[in-house]
Design a protein around this motif. Sequence first.
Motif, PDB file in Angstrom:
ATOM      1  N   ILE A   1      -4.148 -25.470  13.076  1.00 32.23           N
ATOM      2  CA  ILE A   1      -2.564 -26.158  12.811  1.00 32.23           C
ATOM      3  C   ILE A   1      -2.950 -26.196  11.330  1.00 32.23           C
ATOM      4  CG2 ILE A   1      -1.121 -27.735  12.940  1.00 32.23           C
ATOM      5  CD1 ILE A   1      -1.758 -27.788  16.043  1.00 32.23           C
ATOM      6  N   THR A   2      -2.139 -25.800  10.508  1.00 32.80           N
ATOM      7  CA  THR A   2      -2.317 -26.107   8.949  1.00 32.80           C
ATOM      8  C   THR A   2      -1.281 -27.210   8.567  1.00 32.80           C
ATOM      9  OG1 THR A   2      -2.486 -23.623   8.599  1.00 32.80           O
ATOM     10  CG2 THR A   2      -1.366 -25.108   6.637  1.00 32.80           C
ATOM     11  N   VAL A   3      -1.942 -28.190   7.818  1.00 30.14           N
ATOM     12  CA  VAL A   3      -1.157 -29.299   7.248  1.00 30.14           C
ATOM     13  C   VAL A   3      -1.018 -29.094   5.853  1.00 30.14           C
ATOM     14  CG1 VAL A   3      -1.004 -31.751   6.781  1.00 30.14           C
ATOM     15  CG2 VAL A   3      -1.892 -30.720   8.982  1.00 30.14           C
ATOM     16  N   ALA A   4       0.111 -28.980   5.409  1.00 27.66           N
ATOM     17  CA  ALA A   4       0.610 -28.519   3.988  1.00 27.66           C
ATOM     18  C   ALA A   4       1.518 -29.613   3.378  1.00 27.66           C
ATOM     19  CB  ALA A   4       1.282 -27.139   3.811  1.00 27.66           C
ATOM     20  N   PRO A   5       0.946 -30.224   2.178  1.00 30.96           N
ATOM     21  CA  PRO A   5       1.790 -31.257   1.495  1.00 30.96           C
ATOM     22  C   PRO A   5       3.031 -30.513   0.941  1.00 30.96           C
ATOM     23  CG  PRO A   5      -0.582 -31.786   0.825  1.00 30.96           C
ATOM     24  CD  PRO A   5      -0.216 -30.451   1.885  1.00 30.96           C
ATOM     25  N   VAL A   6       4.140 -31.057   1.209  1.00 34.67           N
ATOM     26  CA  VAL A   6       5.250 -30.468   0.617  1.00 34.67           C
ATOM     27  C   VAL A   6       6.129 -31.458  -0.331  1.00 34.67           C
ATOM     28  CG1 VAL A   6       7.664 -29.451   0.750  1.00 34.67           C
ATOM     29  CG2 VAL A   6       5.933 -28.930   2.407  1.00 34.67           C
ATOM     30  N   THR A   7       5.975 -31.636  -1.739  1.00 39.19           N
ATOM     31  CA  THR A   7       6.054 -32.498  -2.504  1.00 39.19           C
ATOM     32  C   THR A   7       6.903 -32.522  -3.834  1.00 39.19           C
ATOM     33  OG1 THR A   7       5.038 -34.353  -3.942  1.00 39.19           O
ATOM     34  CG2 THR A   7       4.044 -32.332  -3.571  1.00 39.19           C
ATOM     35  N   GLY A   8       7.630 -33.198  -4.353  1.00 44.65           N
ATOM     36  CA  GLY A   8       8.442 -33.289  -5.664  1.00 44.65           C
ATOM     37  C   GLY A   8       7.306 -33.403  -6.627  1.00 44.65           C
ATOM     38  N   ARG A   9       6.127 -33.972  -6.517  1.00 41.22           N
ATOM     39  CA  ARG A   9       4.982 -33.898  -7.504  1.00 41.22           C
ATOM     40  C   ARG A   9       4.648 -32.483  -8.029  1.00 41.22           C
ATOM     41  NH1 ARG A   9       1.142 -38.865  -6.690  1.00 41.22           N
ATOM     42  NH2 ARG A   9       2.324 -40.394  -5.173  1.00 41.22           N
ATOM     43  N   THR A  10       3.900 -32.607  -9.259  1.00 42.50           N
ATOM     44  CA  THR A  10       3.267 -31.516  -9.473  1.00 42.50           C
ATOM     45  C   THR A  10       2.031 -31.571  -8.913  1.00 42.50           C
ATOM     46  OG1 THR A  10       2.568 -32.382 -11.351  1.00 42.50           O
ATOM     47  CG2 THR A  10       4.359 -31.109 -11.786  1.00 42.50           C
ATOM     48  N   TYR A  11       1.186 -30.184  -8.942  1.00 41.53           N
ATOM     49  CA  TYR A  11       0.004 -30.188  -7.970  1.00 41.53           C
ATOM     50  C   TYR A  11      -0.917 -31.227  -8.460  1.00 41.53           C
ATOM     51  CZ  TYR A  11      -4.411 -28.672  -6.386  1.00 41.53           C
ATOM     52  OH  TYR A  11      -5.600 -28.706  -5.768  1.00 41.53           O
ATOM     53  N   TYR A  12      -1.169 -31.198 -10.006  1.00 42.17           N
ATOM     54  CA  TYR A  12      -2.296 -32.232 -10.354  1.00 42.17           C
ATOM     55  C   TYR A  12      -1.923 -33.612 -10.308  1.00 42.17           C
ATOM     56  CZ  TYR A  12      -5.010 -28.095 -11.467  1.00 42.17           C
ATOM     57  OH  TYR A  12      -5.561 -27.011 -11.311  1.00 42.17           O
ATOM     58  N   GLU A  13      -0.795 -34.061  -9.934  1.00 41.57           N
ATOM     59  CA  GLU A  13      -0.384 -35.431  -9.751  1.00 41.57           C
ATOM     60  C   GLU A  13      -0.376 -35.891  -8.234  1.00 41.57           C
ATOM     61  OE1 GLU A  13       3.585 -36.859 -10.779  1.00 41.57           O
ATOM     62  OE2 GLU A  13       4.492 -34.907 -10.725  1.00 41.57           O
ATOM     63  N   ILE A  14      -0.814 -34.870  -7.465  1.00 40.32           N
ATOM     64  CA  ILE A  14      -0.919 -35.352  -5.963  1.00 40.32           C
ATOM     65  C   ILE A  14      -2.404 -35.954  -5.923  1.00 40.32           C
ATOM     66  CG2 ILE A  14      -1.507 -34.174  -3.832  1.00 40.32           C
ATOM     67  CD1 ILE A  14       0.255 -31.982  -4.677  1.00 40.32           C
ATOM     68  N   PRO A  15      -2.567 -37.089  -5.209  1.00 38.73           N
ATOM     69  CA  PRO A  15      -3.625 -37.911  -5.258  1.00 38.73           C
ATOM     70  C   PRO A  15      -4.681 -37.174  -4.957  1.00 38.73           C
ATOM     71  CG  PRO A  15      -1.764 -39.094  -4.113  1.00 38.73           C
ATOM     72  CD  PRO A  15      -1.505 -37.616  -4.467  1.00 38.73           C
ATOM     73  N   GLU A  16      -6.045 -37.345  -5.550  1.00 42.69           N
ATOM     74  CA  GLU A  16      -6.999 -36.338  -5.122  1.00 42.69           C
ATOM     75  C   GLU A  16      -7.667 -36.806  -3.946  1.00 42.69           C
ATOM     76  OE1 GLU A  16     -10.357 -37.700  -7.780  1.00 42.69           O
ATOM     77  OE2 GLU A  16      -9.405 -37.071  -9.819  1.00 42.69           O
ATOM     78  N   ALA A  17      -7.437 -37.885  -2.993  1.00 41.72           N
ATOM     79  CA  ALA A  17      -7.926 -38.046  -1.710  1.00 41.72           C
ATOM     80  C   ALA A  17      -7.285 -36.845  -1.105  1.00 41.72           C
ATOM     81  CB  ALA A  17      -7.449 -39.173  -1.091  1.00 41.72           C
ATOM     82  N   ILE A  18      -5.904 -36.152  -1.543  1.00 39.26           N
ATOM     83  CA  ILE A  18      -5.355 -34.758  -0.543  1.00 39.26           C
ATOM     84  C   ILE A  18      -5.673 -33.903  -1.361  1.00 39.26           C
ATOM     85  CG2 ILE A  18      -2.917 -34.149  -0.275  1.00 39.26           C
ATOM     86  CD1 ILE A  18      -1.690 -36.891  -0.502  1.00 39.26           C
ATOM     87  N   ARG A  19      -5.723 -33.814  -2.626  1.00 38.54           N
ATOM     88  CA  ARG A  19      -6.215 -32.478  -3.159  1.00 38.54           C
ATOM     89  C   ARG A  19      -7.629 -31.910  -2.680  1.00 38.54           C
ATOM     90  NH1 ARG A  19      -6.744 -32.472  -8.414  1.00 38.54           N
ATOM     91  NH2 ARG A  19      -5.841 -34.628  -8.946  1.00 38.54           N
ATOM     92  N   ASN A  20      -8.439 -32.969  -2.604  1.00 35.98           N
ATOM     93  CA  ASN A  20      -9.824 -32.736  -2.510  1.00 35.98           C
ATOM     94  C   ASN A  20     -10.338 -32.572  -0.999  1.00 35.98           C
ATOM     95  OD1 ASN A  20     -10.368 -33.063  -5.038  1.00 35.98           O
ATOM     96  ND2 ASN A  20     -11.218 -35.080  -5.102  1.00 35.98           N
ATOM     97  N   CYS A  21      -9.126 -32.999  -0.055  1.00 39.63           N
ATOM     98  CA  CYS A  21      -9.480 -32.576   1.549  1.00 39.63           C
ATOM     99  C   CYS A  21      -9.849 -31.229   1.770  1.00 39.63           C
ATOM    100  CB  CYS A  21      -8.032 -33.160   2.283  1.00 39.63           C
ATOM    101  SG  CYS A  21      -8.419 -33.008   3.863  1.00 39.63           S
ATOM    102  N   LYS A  22     -11.052 -30.914   2.334  1.00 38.33           N
ATOM    103  CA  LYS A  22     -11.413 -29.486   2.687  1.00 38.33           C
ATOM    104  C   LYS A  22     -10.637 -29.121   3.539  1.00 38.33           C
ATOM    105  CE  LYS A  22     -15.403 -30.574   5.419  1.00 38.33           C
ATOM    106  NZ  LYS A  22     -16.810 -30.163   5.675  1.00 38.33           N
ATOM    107  N   TYR A  23      -9.787 -29.841   4.375  1.00 32.09           N
ATOM    108  CA  TYR A  23      -9.105 -29.325   5.483  1.00 32.09           C
ATOM    109  C   TYR A  23      -7.560 -28.979   4.916  1.00 32.09           C
ATOM    110  CZ  TYR A  23     -13.136 -30.670   8.206  1.00 32.09           C
ATOM    111  OH  TYR A  23     -14.509 -30.681   8.480  1.00 32.09           O
ATOM    112  N   ILE A  24      -7.170 -29.053   3.725  1.00 31.91           N
ATOM    113  CA  ILE A  24      -5.986 -29.023   3.179  1.00 31.91           C
ATOM    114  C   ILE A  24      -6.101 -27.776   2.283  1.00 31.91           C
ATOM    115  CG2 ILE A  24      -3.834 -29.830   2.093  1.00 31.91           C
ATOM    116  CD1 ILE A  24      -4.276 -32.488   3.175  1.00 31.91           C
ATOM    117  N   ARG A  25      -5.514 -26.485   2.458  1.00 36.89           N
ATOM    118  CA  ARG A  25      -5.765 -25.426   1.529  1.00 36.89           C
ATOM    119  C   ARG A  25      -4.316 -25.545   0.837  1.00 36.89           C
ATOM    120  NH1 ARG A  25      -7.390 -19.221   3.087  1.00 36.89           N
ATOM    121  NH2 ARG A  25      -6.521 -18.262   1.258  1.00 36.89           N
TER     122      ARG A  25
END
Length: 289
Positions: free
Chosen positions: A51-75
């Motif tokens: 099951i894919t978990v994908a953040p869907v946000t108003g933020r740009t990619y590089y302002e998404i918190p690192e804890a989310i961007r660096n999670c190896k289970y979120i592609r």
Amino acid sequence: MGYPLKINLNYGRKMRYSLIAVDVDGTLLNSSSQLSFENLAAIERLSKRGITVAPVTGRTYYEIPEAIRNCKYIRYFVYSNGSGIFDKERGTVYSSTVSTDIARKVFALLDSYETYIEVYSGCYPHADKSKINDERLEYYNVPPAFRRIIAKSRKTVEDFDIGLAEENLKPELFNAFFRDEGERAECFGKLQKRFPELEIVSSLGNNIEIMNRKTNKGTGTLMLCELLKISADEIIALGDSDNDLSLFEVAARRCAVSNARESLKAMATDIICSNNEHVIEFVEKNILC
């Protein structure tokens, strides 16, 4: 954990959900803008179930918190209110930008009011260098939590008009905060009248977000479905704000957090826990069980 206001335990019980499309601020992140260990652990377990978990946000990619961007289970990430999709293995795989001519006119209108304006371009947010300080951001009623994000993530611009004219900036989204609510309402109406080709929404009480027409969290999530080769019937959407309405429109199951706006709760199939109570873990244990 508090009790959810509404959860349909039998809703879609026979469905095979493949994608959890989750808003970031006010939903995946708690009130301190942190990603909980419980949510991280649930994302890992769901990934191992396919099951894919994908953040869907108003933020740009590089302002998404690192804890989310660096999670190896979120592609995958749907960013800038659906204007772009980022794949950690391939980079940006989809982008919708506002034309240079329209962008300059939009900026001129926004700039005619007392506003703090940001241009989201190339996965980054750009802002006027002279306005990125706490005193000026407070003047424009930018919420304190958002000010901290701005301080960490904005690229500074000396002159937006030159950047737009020379096409150094290709806007995926405009985000503007207004000092005066009356001016915000007036500008909102003018934008709708003058630019029918644009999508105009708000995620906070005093801002306006602008992107191409038919570009929103819902259309961006459907583009992601095409990439994943899944149908909209396989989407669970989680959100809290008005800019999540388009996401709810395309999802088979629609979970509003208990801290969500009433407009979103009215569209929800389920009203679940608050953003402080580990929403991904809640969905895993109560909907995907």
